[in-house]
Design a protein around this motif. Structure first.
Motif, PDB file in Angstrom:
ATOM      1  N   MET A  38      -1.096 -18.010   5.128  1.00 48.37           N
ATOM      2  CA  MET A  38      -0.323 -16.971   5.951  1.00 48.37           C
ATOM      3  C   MET A  38      -0.516 -17.398   7.394  1.00 48.37           C
ATOM      4  O   MET A  38      -1.410 -17.770   7.814  1.00 48.37           O
ATOM      5  N   THR A  39       0.837 -17.368   8.246  1.00 48.18           N
ATOM      6  CA  THR A  39       1.080 -17.434   9.627  1.00 48.18           C
ATOM      7  C   THR A  39       1.424 -16.336  10.105  1.00 48.18           C
ATOM      8  O   THR A  39       2.458 -15.731   9.820  1.00 48.18           O
ATOM      9  N   THR A  40       0.584 -15.799  11.129  1.00 49.01           N
ATOM     10  CA  THR A  40       1.379 -14.807  11.919  1.00 49.01           C
ATOM     11  C   THR A  40       1.750 -15.089  13.463  1.00 49.01           C
ATOM     12  O   THR A  40       1.750 -16.538  13.724  1.00 49.01           O
ATOM     13  N   VAL A  41       2.521 -14.220  13.905  1.00 49.61           N
ATOM     14  CA  VAL A  41       3.452 -14.470  15.186  1.00 49.61           C
ATOM     15  C   VAL A  41       2.208 -14.847  16.083  1.00 49.61           C
ATOM     16  O   VAL A  41       1.323 -13.948  16.536  1.00 49.61           O
ATOM     17  N   THR A  42       2.415 -15.948  16.942  1.00 44.04           N
ATOM     18  CA  THR A  42       1.519 -16.110  18.153  1.00 44.04           C
ATOM     19  C   THR A  42       2.651 -16.531  19.168  1.00 44.04           C
ATOM     20  O   THR A  42       3.262 -17.467  18.959  1.00 44.04           O
ATOM     21  N   GLN A  43       2.511 -15.823  20.182  1.00 45.58           N
ATOM     22  CA  GLN A  43       3.244 -16.276  21.427  1.00 45.58           C
ATOM     23  C   GLN A  43       2.366 -16.075  22.631  1.00 45.58           C
ATOM     24  O   GLN A  43       1.558 -15.169  22.875  1.00 45.58           O
ATOM     25  N   ALA A  44       2.731 -17.164  23.564  1.00 47.49           N
ATOM     26  CA  ALA A  44       1.702 -17.641  24.717  1.00 47.49           C
ATOM     27  C   ALA A  44       1.986 -16.545  25.882  1.00 47.49           C
ATOM     28  O   ALA A  44       3.165 -16.117  26.109  1.00 47.49           O
ATOM     29  N   PRO A  93       7.607 -17.922   2.511  1.00 50.18           N
ATOM     30  CA  PRO A  93       8.897 -16.584   3.190  1.00 50.18           C
ATOM     31  C   PRO A  93       8.864 -16.743   4.632  1.00 50.18           C
ATOM     32  O   PRO A  93       7.736 -16.696   5.164  1.00 50.18           O
ATOM     33  N   GLU A  94      10.012 -16.636   5.048  1.00 49.76           N
ATOM     34  CA  GLU A  94      10.071 -16.356   6.517  1.00 49.76           C
ATOM     35  C   GLU A  94      10.719 -15.214   7.157  1.00 49.76           C
ATOM     36  O   GLU A  94      11.136 -14.837   7.964  1.00 49.76           O
ATOM     37  N   ASP A  95      10.972 -14.432   6.167  1.00 49.81           N
ATOM     38  CA  ASP A  95      11.427 -12.805   6.559  1.00 49.81           C
ATOM     39  C   ASP A  95      10.801 -11.907   5.448  1.00 49.81           C
ATOM     40  O   ASP A  95      10.399 -12.247   4.491  1.00 49.81           O
ATOM     41  N   VAL A  96      10.973 -10.833   5.803  1.00 47.71           N
ATOM     42  CA  VAL A  96      10.435  -9.610   4.861  1.00 47.71           C
ATOM     43  C   VAL A  96      11.114  -9.352   3.517  1.00 47.71           C
ATOM     44  O   VAL A  96      10.621  -9.354   2.531  1.00 47.71           O
ATOM     45  N   ALA A  97      12.496  -9.879   3.411  1.00 49.63           N
ATOM     46  CA  ALA A  97      13.352  -9.929   2.281  1.00 49.63           C
ATOM     47  C   ALA A  97      12.567 -10.676   1.213  1.00 49.63           C
ATOM     48  O   ALA A  97      12.595 -10.434   0.291  1.00 49.63           O
ATOM     49  N   ALA A  98      12.337 -12.079   1.719  1.00 50.02           N
ATOM     50  CA  ALA A  98      11.854 -13.234   1.016  1.00 50.02           C
ATOM     51  C   ALA A  98      10.258 -13.118   0.642  1.00 50.02           C
ATOM     52  O   ALA A  98       9.878 -13.146  -0.545  1.00 50.02           O
ATOM     53  N   ALA A  99       9.659 -12.180   1.544  1.00 50.34           N
ATOM     54  CA  ALA A  99       8.317 -12.074   1.017  1.00 50.34           C
ATOM     55  C   ALA A  99       8.296 -10.749   0.010  1.00 50.34           C
ATOM     56  O   ALA A  99       7.479 -10.714  -0.930  1.00 50.34           O
ATOM     57  N   ARG A 105       9.208 -20.196  13.749  1.00 49.38           N
ATOM     58  CA  ARG A 105       9.023 -18.940  13.100  1.00 49.38           C
ATOM     59  C   ARG A 105       8.016 -18.797  12.303  1.00 49.38           C
ATOM     60  O   ARG A 105       7.553 -19.575  11.614  1.00 49.38           O
ATOM     61  N   PRO A 106       7.432 -17.492  12.230  1.00 49.59           N
ATOM     62  CA  PRO A 106       6.272 -17.494  11.362  1.00 49.59           C
ATOM     63  C   PRO A 106       6.602 -17.165   9.874  1.00 49.59           C
ATOM     64  O   PRO A 106       7.533 -17.107   9.411  1.00 49.59           O
ATOM     65  N   THR A 107       5.531 -17.550   8.846  1.00 49.74           N
ATOM     66  CA  THR A 107       5.798 -17.422   7.568  1.00 49.74           C
ATOM     67  C   THR A 107       4.553 -16.545   6.957  1.00 49.74           C
ATOM     68  O   THR A 107       3.516 -16.605   7.441  1.00 49.74           O
ATOM     69  N   SER A 108       4.778 -15.966   5.837  1.00 48.38           N
ATOM     70  CA  SER A 108       3.788 -15.054   5.286  1.00 48.38           C
ATOM     71  C   SER A 108       4.257 -14.673   3.939  1.00 48.38           C
ATOM     72  O   SER A 108       5.394 -14.178   3.533  1.00 48.38           O
ATOM     73  N   PHE A 109       3.239 -14.544   3.067  1.00 46.04           N
ATOM     74  CA  PHE A 109       3.684 -14.084   1.680  1.00 46.04           C
ATOM     75  C   PHE A 109       3.568 -12.579   1.373  1.00 46.04           C
ATOM     76  O   PHE A 109       3.795 -11.935   0.271  1.00 46.04           O
ATOM     77  N   ASP A 110       3.033 -11.947   2.731  1.00 44.88           N
ATOM     78  CA  ASP A 110       2.832 -10.449   2.773  1.00 44.88           C
ATOM     79  C   ASP A 110       3.933  -9.623   3.417  1.00 44.88           C
ATOM     80  O   ASP A 110       3.917 -10.020   4.668  1.00 44.88           O
ATOM     81  N   PRO A 111       4.787  -8.946   2.794  1.00 45.39           N
ATOM     82  CA  PRO A 111       5.858  -8.225   3.408  1.00 45.39           C
ATOM     83  C   PRO A 111       5.179  -7.259   4.868  1.00 45.39           C
ATOM     84  O   PRO A 111       6.003  -7.460   5.677  1.00 45.39           O
ATOM     85  N   ALA A 112       4.186  -6.853   4.628  1.00 47.25           N
ATOM     86  CA  ALA A 112       3.501  -6.047   5.514  1.00 47.25           C
ATOM     87  C   ALA A 112       3.359  -6.904   7.174  1.00 47.25           C
ATOM     88  O   ALA A 112       3.400  -6.371   8.045  1.00 47.25           O
ATOM     89  N   ASP A 113       3.093  -8.301   6.860  1.00 53.48           N
ATOM     90  CA  ASP A 113       3.134  -9.121   8.273  1.00 53.48           C
ATOM     91  C   ASP A 113       4.293  -9.237   8.970  1.00 53.48           C
ATOM     92  O   ASP A 113       4.257  -9.575   9.989  1.00 53.48           O
ATOM     93  N   PHE A 114       5.475  -8.710   8.323  1.00 57.46           N
ATOM     94  CA  PHE A 114       6.767  -8.901   8.984  1.00 57.46           C
ATOM     95  C   PHE A 114       6.997  -7.464   9.487  1.00 57.46           C
ATOM     96  O   PHE A 114       7.712  -7.366  10.465  1.00 57.46           O
ATOM     97  N   GLY A 115       6.821  -6.479   8.728  1.00 55.37           N
ATOM     98  CA  GLY A 115       7.387  -5.222   8.983  1.00 55.37           C
ATOM     99  C   GLY A 115       8.856  -5.021   8.811  1.00 55.37           C
ATOM    100  O   GLY A 115       9.705  -5.748   8.510  1.00 55.37           O
ATOM    101  N   ALA A 116       9.367  -3.972   8.982  1.00 54.42           N
ATOM    102  CA  ALA A 116      10.960  -3.726   8.742  1.00 54.42           C
ATOM    103  C   ALA A 116      11.628  -4.037   9.939  1.00 54.42           C
ATOM    104  O   ALA A 116      11.507  -4.079  10.920  1.00 54.42           O
TER     105      ALA A 116
END
Length: 397
Positions: free
Chosen positions: A1-7, A101-107, A31-42
């Protein structure tokens, strides 16, 4: 899982909270990726990958609830049993080799589809017949998710057709693997009913000396969003990404395309065309090409062309090109949106063709360039007839 990191923004001080000052994701590759929909949010509509999409119309495809494609979509396979591979569970072999997955729908589609439809073309085999998968929506209120894998083994060749019809609220992931020396032609057709919602993420990897031709045909549906992403990973790999859409009143047809040249001496060709007619007809095309630091000798070009047939229709077109090496053969991008070419109409009318028929010829010729790239003659005839029917319906309205 990759979360959003912004400098943090350099120099943020005074009354500005440094912890709240961030640089947003700037390029497609970040862009971040994750298999968990919660990491993207609505999605709110402010995100770079959602701001052109009518989120309020997506309904259940953004809801993380236990469901399956079988509830919403019937599968009809014209594929030999020998080319079907059992894929049970998220940890099944091959699954996830390419797809992230790159967005919540794909996750959500990943999470809620523990079993996948996996088609595999054996090594050194050129399959001459069409491998067709019909996906027929049962009801506009039905909600389903699916994960599909298409794997072309080394030095194989095949044409795969995913044909969508009927109505449903359907989120779909398609994982495409083209191994060394293979040639794969994948065509996805969206001829849904007007109340259907289809959100799809196609992710592909093309290995050494392999070729992928990927064609997106969207002619029906209320909201249809098909986003292909391709990594040209192997030296000498090649990808052709083509698309055609015809948006009527109230329809939103969208494709966000990403091509990453990763290996040396890779070739890419992206061409999407669209026509629009009717009040509130919408199309969105976003094309991102990244030529990586190790992609020496790359030859890449992307273009989007749109033909607006009536007032009230709108096409959004955003090409982007990022180059990280100076050792390339060529790279470019282009976008154009406009109405009929008056000179073309005049030329045809001057030869005795009435205006209505001249318009038909211009539109069919414009979109036909992409339709012919499917490489499926029977489908070409069907789609040409469908485009003519769309035009005639618009005239009658």
């Amino acid at each position: 899982m990759t979360t959003v990191t912004q400098a943090p923004v350099a120099g943020a001080e005074g009354h500005i909270d440094p912890a709240a000052a961030f640089v947003p994701v700037q390029t497609r590759s970040e862009r971040p990726t994750s298999f968990d929909p919660a990491d993207f949010g609505a999605p709110t509509g402010r995100e770079v990958n959602w701001k052109h999409t009518p989120i309020a119309r997506l309904g259940a495809v953004l809801v993380d609830e236990d469901t399956s494609a079988s509830e919403a979509v019937e599968y009809r396979l014209d594929v030999p049993e020998t080319l079907r591979v059992a894929s049970v569970g998220h940890e099944a072999a091959v699954r996830g080799e390419v797809f992230r997955p790159e967005d919540v729908a794909a996750a959500i589609a990943w999470k809620q589809s523990p079993d996948a439809l996996h088609l595999r073309i054996p090594a050194n085999e050129e399959h001459e017949g069409l491998l067709r998968v019909d996906l027929v929506g049962r009801d506009a209120r039905a909600h389903g998710n699916a994960h599909i894998i298409v794997e072309a083994m080394p030095n194989s060749a095949a044409t795969v057709l995913l044909y969508h019809s009927g109505s449903a609220q359907y989120a779909q992931n398609v994982e495409i693997i083209v191994r060394d020396g293979a040639r794969l032609n994948l065509v996805t057709v969206q001829r849904w009913d007007d109340d259907a919602v289809h959100v799809a993420s196609h992710q592909a990897r093309v290995d050494r000396d392999a070729t992928l031709t990927h064609v997106v045909i969207s002619l029906g549906g209320g909201v249809v969003r098909v986003n292909p992403s391709v990594e040209l990973a192997g030296a000498g790999s090649e990808c052709k990404l083509y698309g055609v859409s015809f948006s009527d009143a109230g329809q939103h047809l969208e494709s966000q395309v990403y091509m990453h040249h990763k290996g040396p001496h890779t070739k890419g060709d992206v061409l999407y065309k669209g026509a629009l007619q009717g009040e509130s007809a919408r199309s969105v095309w976003i094309g991102d090409v990244l030529i990586g630091a190790d992609a020496s000798g790359t030859d890449s070009y992307e273009a989007n062309r749109n033909l607006v047939l009536t007032d009230g229709a709108r096409a959004e077109s955003i090409p982007n090109l990022e180059i990280e090496t100076g050792d390339i053969q060529g790279a470019g991008h282009a976008s154009a949106t406009g109405r009929f070419d008056d000179e073309q109409l005049f030329y045809l009318q001057a030869r005795g063709i009435d205006e209505a028929e001249a318009r038909r010829l211009v539109v069919v010729g414009f979109l036909g360039e992409i339709v012919q790239k499917t490489g499926i003659p029977s489908l070409e005839e069907e789609l040409t007839a469908a485009i003519l029917a769309e035009l005639d319906a618009g005239v009658q309205e």
